[in-house]
Design a protein around this motif. Structure first.
Motif, PDB file in Angstrom:
ATOM      1  N   UNK A   1       3.312  15.028 -37.720  1.00 43.92           N
ATOM      2  CA  UNK A   1       2.835  13.941 -36.855  1.00 43.92           C
ATOM      3  C   UNK A   1       3.648  13.882 -35.568  1.00 43.92           C
ATOM      4  N   UNK A   2       4.957  14.002 -35.689  1.00 43.47           N
ATOM      5  CA  UNK A   2       5.847  13.976 -34.524  1.00 43.47           C
ATOM      6  C   UNK A   2       5.545  15.151 -33.585  1.00 43.47           C
ATOM      7  N   UNK A   3       5.395  16.336 -34.144  1.00 39.71           N
ATOM      8  CA  UNK A   3       5.158  17.537 -33.331  1.00 39.71           C
ATOM      9  C   UNK A   3       3.834  17.470 -32.583  1.00 39.71           C
ATOM     10  N   UNK A   4       2.787  17.046 -33.278  1.00 43.79           N
ATOM     11  CA  UNK A   4       1.491  16.953 -32.611  1.00 43.79           C
ATOM     12  C   UNK A   4       1.508  15.884 -31.525  1.00 43.79           C
ATOM     13  N   UNK A   5       2.186  14.777 -31.776  1.00 45.23           N
ATOM     14  CA  UNK A   5       2.266  13.746 -30.750  1.00 45.23           C
ATOM     15  C   UNK A   5       3.051  14.268 -29.546  1.00 45.23           C
ATOM     16  N   UNK A   6       4.108  15.021 -29.823  1.00 45.07           N
ATOM     17  CA  UNK A   6       4.900  15.597 -28.739  1.00 45.07           C
ATOM     18  C   UNK A   6       4.062  16.555 -27.892  1.00 45.07           C
ATOM     19  N   UNK A   7       3.195  17.313 -28.541  1.00 44.34           N
ATOM     20  CA  UNK A   7       2.318  18.240 -27.808  1.00 44.34           C
ATOM     21  C   UNK A   7       1.271  17.527 -26.973  1.00 44.34           C
ATOM     22  N   UNK A   8       0.888  16.313 -27.378  1.00 46.10           N
ATOM     23  CA  UNK A   8      -0.169  15.606 -26.657  1.00 46.10           C
ATOM     24  C   UNK A   8       0.317  15.009 -25.338  1.00 46.10           C
ATOM     25  N   UNK A   9       1.595  14.733 -25.221  1.00 50.73           N
ATOM     26  CA  UNK A   9       2.118  14.042 -24.035  1.00 50.73           C
ATOM     27  C   UNK A   9       1.897  14.838 -22.741  1.00 50.73           C
ATOM     28  N   UNK A  10       2.175  16.151 -22.695  1.00 48.88           N
ATOM     29  CA  UNK A  10       1.910  16.875 -21.448  1.00 48.88           C
ATOM     30  C   UNK A  10       0.430  16.874 -21.051  1.00 48.88           C
ATOM     31  N   UNK A  11      -0.464  16.882 -22.039  1.00 53.64           N
ATOM     32  CA  UNK A  11      -1.896  16.829 -21.722  1.00 53.64           C
ATOM     33  C   UNK A  11      -2.257  15.489 -21.090  1.00 53.64           C
ATOM     34  N   UNK A  12      -1.714  14.410 -21.637  1.00 57.14           N
ATOM     35  CA  UNK A  12      -1.974  13.083 -21.074  1.00 57.14           C
ATOM     36  C   UNK A  12      -1.391  12.959 -19.668  1.00 57.14           C
ATOM     37  N   UNK A  13      -0.186  13.504 -19.484  1.00 56.65           N
ATOM     38  CA  UNK A  13       0.429  13.456 -18.147  1.00 56.65           C
ATOM     39  C   UNK A  13      -0.404  14.224 -17.128  1.00 56.65           C
ATOM     40  N   UNK A  14      -0.904  15.391 -17.515  1.00 55.24           N
ATOM     41  CA  UNK A  14      -1.728  16.195 -16.601  1.00 55.24           C
ATOM     42  C   UNK A  14      -3.030  15.473 -16.268  1.00 55.24           C
ATOM     43  N   UNK A  15      -3.619  14.817 -17.260  1.00 54.42           N
ATOM     44  CA  UNK A  15      -4.853  14.070 -17.004  1.00 54.42           C
ATOM     45  C   UNK A  15      -4.605  12.874 -16.096  1.00 54.42           C
ATOM     46  N   UNK A  16      -3.467  12.227 -16.243  1.00 51.85           N
ATOM     47  CA  UNK A  16      -3.159  11.094 -15.367  1.00 51.85           C
ATOM     48  C   UNK A  16      -2.911  11.544 -13.932  1.00 51.85           C
ATOM     49  N   UNK A  17      -2.413  12.774 -13.750  1.00 55.41           N
ATOM     50  CA  UNK A  17      -2.269  13.306 -12.394  1.00 55.41           C
ATOM     51  C   UNK A  17      -3.633  13.563 -11.764  1.00 55.41           C
ATOM     52  N   UNK A  18      -4.590  14.004 -12.575  1.00 60.33           N
ATOM     53  CA  UNK A  18      -5.944  14.238 -12.071  1.00 60.33           C
ATOM     54  C   UNK A  18      -6.692  12.938 -11.800  1.00 60.33           C
ATOM     55  N   UNK A  19      -6.447  11.937 -12.634  1.00 62.50           N
ATOM     56  CA  UNK A  19      -7.122  10.637 -12.523  1.00 62.50           C
ATOM     57  C   UNK A  19      -6.086   9.523 -12.578  1.00 62.50           C
ATOM     58  N   UNK A  20      -5.416   9.233 -11.466  1.00 64.77           N
ATOM     59  CA  UNK A  20      -4.341   8.226 -11.493  1.00 64.77           C
ATOM     60  C   UNK A  20      -4.816   6.826 -11.893  1.00 64.77           C
ATOM     61  N   UNK A  21      -6.107   6.538 -11.718  1.00 66.71           N
ATOM     62  CA  UNK A  21      -6.610   5.207 -12.055  1.00 66.71           C
ATOM     63  C   UNK A  21      -6.825   5.027 -13.564  1.00 66.71           C
ATOM     64  N   UNK A  22      -6.792   6.111 -14.325  1.00 64.85           N
ATOM     65  CA  UNK A  22      -7.002   6.034 -15.780  1.00 64.85           C
ATOM     66  C   UNK A  22      -5.682   6.201 -16.520  1.00 64.85           C
ATOM     67  N   UNK A  23      -5.542   5.440 -17.610  1.00 63.43           N
ATOM     68  CA  UNK A  23      -4.366   5.575 -18.480  1.00 63.43           C
ATOM     69  C   UNK A  23      -4.790   6.287 -19.748  1.00 63.43           C
ATOM     70  N   UNK A  24      -4.034   7.263 -20.134  1.00 61.94           N
ATOM     71  CA  UNK A  24      -4.345   8.011 -21.342  1.00 61.94           C
ATOM     72  C   UNK A  24      -3.451   7.621 -22.502  1.00 61.94           C
ATOM     73  N   UNK A  25      -2.463   6.815 -22.266  1.00 62.79           N
ATOM     74  CA  UNK A  25      -1.722   6.157 -23.315  1.00 62.79           C
ATOM     75  C   UNK A  25      -0.617   6.910 -24.015  1.00 62.79           C
ATOM     76  N   UNK A  26      -0.413   8.155 -23.767  1.00 68.66           N
ATOM     77  CA  UNK A  26       0.648   8.881 -24.454  1.00 68.66           C
ATOM     78  C   UNK A  26       1.984   8.570 -23.795  1.00 68.66           C
ATOM     79  N   UNK A  27       2.827   7.893 -24.518  1.00 72.05           N
ATOM     80  CA  UNK A  27       4.153   7.551 -24.026  1.00 72.05           C
ATOM     81  C   UNK A  27       5.190   8.286 -24.863  1.00 72.05           C
TER      82      UNK A  27
END
Length: 122
Positions: free
Chosen positions: A65-91
C-alpha cells in the motif's frame, strides 16, 4: 506522457494501493477474530505460527500500500502541472500517515493476542 496516460497511471496506482489496504484490513480482522475466539485455546506453537503468518502478510500488505501510494504522487504532481486549477489529492504526507496507522494496527493486534493469552488475574 499524455494527460490521459497520467490519469490512467494515477488511477491504477491509487486502486492498487487501496486494494493492498483492503487486504491489510482483511488480514487484520481475521487475526483479531482468531485471537478473540481461539487465542486462549491455541498451543504456543499454533499461536506462534498464526502470529508469524499474520505479521508477515500484514507487513507485506502495508509495504505494498505504501509503495503504490508513493508511486502515485509523481503522477498527481504532473497532472497538477498540466491543470493547475484541478487538485488530484496525492499528498506525500498521506502515505506516511497510512504507514504509521497500519504499523500501529499490527502492533496493537499482536498486543491483543498477548492479552487474550495472558489474562490479568482479578
Amino acid at each position: 506522457m499524455t494527460e490521459y496516460e497520467l490519469e490512467d497511471a494515477l488511477t491504477s496506482t491509487t486502486v492498487a494501493s487501496l486494494e493492498a489496504f483492503s487486504m491489510y484490513v482483511t488480514i487484520l480482522a481475521s487475526y483479531l477474530v482468531v485471537a478473540y475466539l481461539a487465542g486462549s485455546k491455541l498451543t504456543t506453537q499454533q499461536m506462534f505460527i498464526v502470529s508469524v503468518l499474520f505479521a508477515v502478510s500484514s507487513l507485506l500488505a502495508t509495504w505494498s500500500a505504501f509503495s503504490y501510494m508513493e508511486r502515485s504522487i509523481p503522477f498527481a504532481d504532473a497532472l497538477e502541472l498540466l491543470n493547475p486549477e484541478r487538485r488530484y489529492g496525492a499528498q506525500p504526507s498521506t502515505q506516511y500517515w497510512m504507514l504509521t496507522l497500519m504499523l500501529l494496527g499490527v502492533g496493537a493486534s499482536l498486543k491483543f493476542m498477548w492479552d487474550v493469552r495472558h489474562p490479568k488475574a482479578e
